[in-house]
Design a protein around this motif. Structure first.
Motif, PDB file in Angstrom:
ATOM      1  N   GLU A 151       0.265 -46.527  24.261  1.00 55.99           N
ATOM      2  CA  GLU A 151       0.379 -46.859  22.846  1.00 55.99           C
ATOM      3  C   GLU A 151      -0.726 -47.838  22.450  1.00 55.99           C
ATOM      4  OE1 GLU A 151       4.260 -48.354  21.835  1.00 55.99           O
ATOM      5  OE2 GLU A 151       3.546 -49.022  19.868  1.00 55.99           O
ATOM      6  N   HIS A 153      -3.605 -48.136  23.615  1.00 52.74           N
ATOM      7  CA  HIS A 153      -4.911 -47.495  23.503  1.00 52.74           C
ATOM      8  C   HIS A 153      -4.905 -46.323  22.542  1.00 52.74           C
ATOM      9  CE1 HIS A 153      -6.935 -50.014  26.378  1.00 52.74           C
ATOM     10  NE2 HIS A 153      -5.844 -49.981  27.106  1.00 52.74           N
ATOM     11  N   ARG A 159      -1.300 -36.629  23.815  1.00 51.30           N
ATOM     12  CA  ARG A 159      -2.055 -37.122  24.965  1.00 51.30           C
ATOM     13  C   ARG A 159      -1.170 -37.902  25.919  1.00 51.30           C
ATOM     14  NH1 ARG A 159      -7.563 -39.593  23.459  1.00 51.30           N
ATOM     15  NH2 ARG A 159      -6.314 -40.451  21.781  1.00 51.30           N
TER      16      ARG A 159
ATOM     17  N   ARG B  53       3.651 -59.033  23.372  1.00 54.26           N
ATOM     18  CA  ARG B  53       3.777 -57.691  22.766  1.00 54.26           C
ATOM     19  C   ARG B  53       3.490 -57.737  21.270  1.00 54.26           C
ATOM     20  NH1 ARG B  53       5.962 -53.566  25.676  1.00 54.26           N
ATOM     21  NH2 ARG B  53       6.756 -52.591  23.781  1.00 54.26           N
ATOM     22  N   GLY B  57       0.347 -55.898  19.322  1.00 53.78           N
ATOM     23  CA  GLY B  57       0.684 -54.897  18.320  1.00 53.78           C
ATOM     24  C   GLY B  57       1.658 -53.858  18.841  1.00 53.78           C
ATOM     25  N   LEU B  58       2.282 -54.136  19.975  1.00 57.13           N
ATOM     26  CA  LEU B  58       3.260 -53.193  20.540  1.00 57.13           C
ATOM     27  C   LEU B  58       4.635 -53.388  19.910  1.00 57.13           C
ATOM     28  CD1 LEU B  58       2.185 -53.384  24.286  1.00 57.13           C
ATOM     29  CD2 LEU B  58       1.957 -51.429  22.741  1.00 57.13           C
ATOM     30  N   ARG B  72      -8.723 -50.401  18.444  1.00 56.77           N
ATOM     31  CA  ARG B  72      -7.976 -49.819  19.544  1.00 56.77           C
ATOM     32  C   ARG B  72      -8.297 -50.453  20.883  1.00 56.77           C
ATOM     33  NH1 ARG B  72      -7.840 -43.299  19.147  1.00 56.77           N
ATOM     34  NH2 ARG B  72      -6.195 -43.248  17.598  1.00 56.77           N
ATOM     35  N   ASN B  73      -9.563 -50.666  21.123  1.00 57.45           N
ATOM     36  CA  ASN B  73      -9.939 -51.147  22.446  1.00 57.45           C
ATOM     37  C   ASN B  73     -10.356 -52.607  22.434  1.00 57.45           C
ATOM     38  OD1 ASN B  73      -9.377 -48.911  24.080  1.00 57.45           O
ATOM     39  ND2 ASN B  73     -11.084 -47.863  23.108  1.00 57.45           N
ATOM     40  N   THR B  75      -8.095 -55.024  22.532  1.00 61.38           N
ATOM     41  CA  THR B  75      -7.093 -55.784  23.258  1.00 61.38           C
ATOM     42  C   THR B  75      -6.814 -55.135  24.616  1.00 61.38           C
ATOM     43  OG1 THR B  75      -6.053 -56.325  21.150  1.00 61.38           O
ATOM     44  CG2 THR B  75      -4.761 -56.730  23.129  1.00 61.38           C
ATOM     45  N   GLY B  76      -6.855 -55.940  25.664  1.00 60.30           N
ATOM     46  CA  GLY B  76      -6.480 -55.456  26.990  1.00 60.30           C
ATOM     47  C   GLY B  76      -5.163 -56.113  27.375  1.00 60.30           C
ATOM     48  N   PHE B  77      -4.359 -55.400  28.156  1.00 57.88           N
ATOM     49  CA  PHE B  77      -3.037 -55.928  28.515  1.00 57.88           C
ATOM     50  C   PHE B  77      -2.850 -55.783  30.016  1.00 57.88           C
ATOM     51  CE2 PHE B  77       0.980 -56.876  26.075  1.00 57.88           C
ATOM     52  CZ  PHE B  77       1.719 -57.304  27.144  1.00 57.88           C
ATOM     53  N   PHE B  79       0.089 -56.169  32.725  1.00 56.34           N
ATOM     54  CA  PHE B  79       1.540 -56.328  32.757  1.00 56.34           C
ATOM     55  C   PHE B  79       1.976 -57.139  33.963  1.00 56.34           C
ATOM     56  CE2 PHE B  79       0.551 -52.538  30.401  1.00 56.34           C
ATOM     57  CZ  PHE B  79       1.377 -52.616  29.298  1.00 56.34           C
ATOM     58  N   LEU B  96      -8.768 -44.943  32.583  1.00 56.96           N
ATOM     59  CA  LEU B  96      -7.812 -44.418  31.594  1.00 56.96           C
ATOM     60  C   LEU B  96      -8.083 -44.859  30.140  1.00 56.96           C
ATOM     61  CD1 LEU B  96      -5.112 -42.830  31.085  1.00 56.96           C
ATOM     62  CD2 LEU B  96      -4.013 -45.067  31.197  1.00 56.96           C
ATOM     63  N   PRO B  97      -8.268 -46.157  29.876  1.00 55.62           N
ATOM     64  CA  PRO B  97      -8.495 -46.550  28.479  1.00 55.62           C
ATOM     65  C   PRO B  97      -9.717 -45.849  27.870  1.00 55.62           C
ATOM     66  CG  PRO B  97      -8.043 -48.477  29.811  1.00 55.62           C
ATOM     67  CD  PRO B  97      -8.206 -47.340  30.763  1.00 55.62           C
ATOM     68  N   LEU B 100      -8.788 -42.256  27.090  1.00 61.79           N
ATOM     69  CA  LEU B 100      -7.999 -42.153  25.859  1.00 61.79           C
ATOM     70  C   LEU B 100      -8.870 -42.424  24.634  1.00 61.79           C
ATOM     71  CD1 LEU B 100      -4.673 -43.845  27.003  1.00 61.79           C
ATOM     72  CD2 LEU B 100      -5.163 -41.415  26.701  1.00 61.79           C
ATOM     73  N   ARG B 144      -8.709 -52.390  34.773  1.00 56.14           N
ATOM     74  CA  ARG B 144      -8.372 -51.420  33.722  1.00 56.14           C
ATOM     75  C   ARG B 144      -8.297 -52.107  32.355  1.00 56.14           C
ATOM     76  NH1 ARG B 144      -2.670 -48.786  34.328  1.00 56.14           N
ATOM     77  NH2 ARG B 144      -2.100 -50.951  33.965  1.00 56.14           N
TER      78      ARG B 144
END
Ligand SMILES: Nc1ncnc2c1ncn2[C@@H]1O[C@H](COP(=O)(O)OP(=O)(O)OP(=O)(O)O)[C@@H](O)[C@H]1O
Ligand SMILES: [Mg+2]
Lengths: 258, 255
Positions: A151, A153, A159, B53, B57-58, B72-73, B75-77, B79, B96-97, B100, B144
């Motif tokens: 989400e 990204h 996807r 979060r 923006g989650l 979109r890119n 912010t890196g997270f 966990f 992966l990022p 996407l 990542r």
């Protein structure tokens, strides 16, 4: 060969030896219980008759399994994309699953009006549910944090499905497939028993019925051996497939590691 | 000093209540300056993950205003757990990022390899997560988060599950990365020592509802190394931070 393979083999040979010995010692007539040697001889002698039937049964089984994969897999994806579709359709999938196949087979045979097609439908009906329910479970069992990452990204539903949900569901799908492989064979055999068809294009179930009518019990056993062998071969093939697809990453195939 | 820089994240009176009625955050006012290293220190359940979060923006705040990097890119997270895809190699996980974001294959693999090397994992591109140790998985997870060159890196107790030795090493490596890549770092932890060692500013939170109860500047120049960890300054700052945390927890217990 590993002990894992030797142990069941030794047990199998032992049982066959005791069986053969008992049949000879007690002079059991072959129309009640043939010994393994006679069954093997019959298998070779009747191969010309049995092989085409094996082909018919296998073809129905594999077609039904393929249809179960397509329909079960697609339905599972559809259900995972829409809660409403799932809520409305899943109960019917369960109804199909819990209704005994022998009870609806006659209906299907009447409706389909084509023996091959009705056998296929019966086998498919038995086979598709494990694939459906397992794949649904897999599509749902995705790490919540990975979902958050997708989400973050900006990956949309499709996807996320392609790169996250489908790979995460693969082990569950393969687990369902292994169950369905055996069930498709059972479905194909049971449906043929109910249909009771004869002729050139008949499967192993018909050969068993026919042999029963004619009291050719060794041939009955030979057909039975072929059905079991087919079931084992399907199971082994699907296990191998599962191993090949998961060997790099899934916990279920890591036991061989030191 | 840092105050004059513009802020990357700005929160004014932000609150967050969940559907079940839990008030996870109340009246959070916080500015995060461009390029700073901020630690958020607080007891378990005080709303640290919820705060991150929101910043990512989650989740959206129930009240107040929040501005954050919109791209979109940006912010890196990272966990609390490594959160790697077990079916993908370390390289594919890091890429992966970019995948996407639609970056072409050759470029994304090159950049992912570079990011892996940046966290000291050159040579492990083709390893699957199960073949890596806990610390290595965490490094992959950091690579990542950094591969898309975010302005803002959010880390949620990333080293909590690691042993002391690995944690110290990763702390130092993280600071080196931060100085090299110049991102803004928000680091959530429940370790006083870690927060003081890493950051320029420590925000202490108290629970039920989660709010900011104290702020502590760590006016020690970078680079910081193992010598800093044994210095008297460090001990004094840790004592201070501990005290603030103790007060925050006392407030929560009284409430
Ligand atoms: N999705 C949710 N729905 C309802 N309540 C939630 C949800 N997420 C968190 N909470 C509640 O909000 C509060 C803060 O949770 P949060 O996960 O932000 O704490 P935390 O500070 O990260 O804790 P920890 O250090 O243990 O990770 C807790 O009381 C928790 O029960
Ligand atoms: Mg948390």
């Amino acid at each position: 060969m590993s002990a894992k393979a030797i142990a069941p083999l030794v047990l199998g040979v032992l049982i066959l030896a005791v069986w053969e010995g008992a049949v000879r010692l007690l002079a059991v007539p072959s129309y009640i219980l043939p010994g393994p040697v006679l069954i093997a001889e019959t298998l070779v002698a009747d191969w010309g008759l049995l092989a085409p039937s094996l082909g018919v049964t296998l073809a129905i089984t594999l077609e039904a399994l393929a249809a179960a994969v397509v329909v079960g897999g697609l339905l599972a994806v559809l259900f995972s994309l829409s809660r409403w579709v799932e809520l409305s359709l899943f109960p019917y999938a369960i109804v199909l699953q819990v209704t005994p196949i022998v009870a609806i087979a006659p209906l299907i045979i009447i409706w389909a009006n084509n023996v091959d097609l009705s056998l296929l439908i019966c086998a498919w009906l038995v086979a598709f549910f494990p694939i459906l329910s397992n794949t649904i479970l897999g599509l749902r069992s995705v790490d919540r944090n990975l979902l958050s990452l997708f989400e973050l990204h900006g990956a949309g539903r499709w996807r996320t499905l392609l790169h996250l949900r489908l790979p995460a569901a693969l082990p569950y799908f393969l687990g369902g497939l292994r169950i369905s492989g055996g069930l498709a064979l059972i479905g194909a055999v049971v449906a043929e028993f109910v249909a009771g068809t004869g002729g050139n294009a008949s499967g192993l179930a018909w050969r068993i019925l026919e042999a029963g009518y004619q009291l050719k019990i060794p041939r009955m056993f030979a057909a039975l051996v072929l059905i079991s062998a087919a079931g084992i071969a399907i199971f082994l093939a699907l296990t191998l497939l599962s191993h090949l697809l998961l060997r790099h990453w899934h916990e279920s195939v890591l036991e061989e590691r030191e | 000093m840092e105050r004059t820089r513009k802020s990357v994240v700005s929160m004014r009176g932000v609150s967050k209540a969940f559907a079940n009625g839990v008030r996870a955050l109340a009246d959070i006012t916080l500015d995060i300056q461009d390029g700073e290293f901020l630690s958020v220190l607080g007891p378990s359940g005080c709303g640290k993950t919820t705060l991150l979060r929101l910043i990512a923006g989650l989740a959206s705040p129930s009240g107040g205003t929040l501005s954050r990097p919109a791209g979109r890119n940006e912010t890196g997270f990272v966990f609390q757990e490594p959160t790697l895809m077990p079916w993908a190699t370390a390289l594919a996980n890091v890429a992966l990022p970019l995948r996407l974001a639609g970056v072409a294959r050759a470029e994304r693999l090159a950049r992912a390899a570079e990011a892996l090397a940046g966290v000291g994992l050159a040579g492990f591109e083709r390893s699957y997560p199960r073949e890596l140790s806990g610390g290595m998985k965490m490094r992959v997870s950091i690579a990542r988060a950094l591969v898309s060159r975010p302005r803002l890196l959010l880390m949620d107790e990333p080293f909590a599950a690691l042993d002391e030795i690995a944690r110290h090493k990763l702390n130092i490596d993280l600071l080196a990365l931060w100085r090299r890549e110049r991102f803004t770092a928000v680091f959530v932890t429940h370790s006083v020592f870690e927060s003081v060692f890493l950051s320029r500013r420590v925000v202490v939170m108290s629970a039920r509802p989660g709010r900011i109860s104290a702020e502590l500047a760590i006016p020690v120049a970078y680079p910081r190394d193992e010598a800093f960890r044994t210095s008297a300054d460090y001990a004094a700052l840790c004592r201070q931070a501990s005290q603030r945390l103790g007060e925050a927890m006392a407030v929560a217990d009284a409430a």
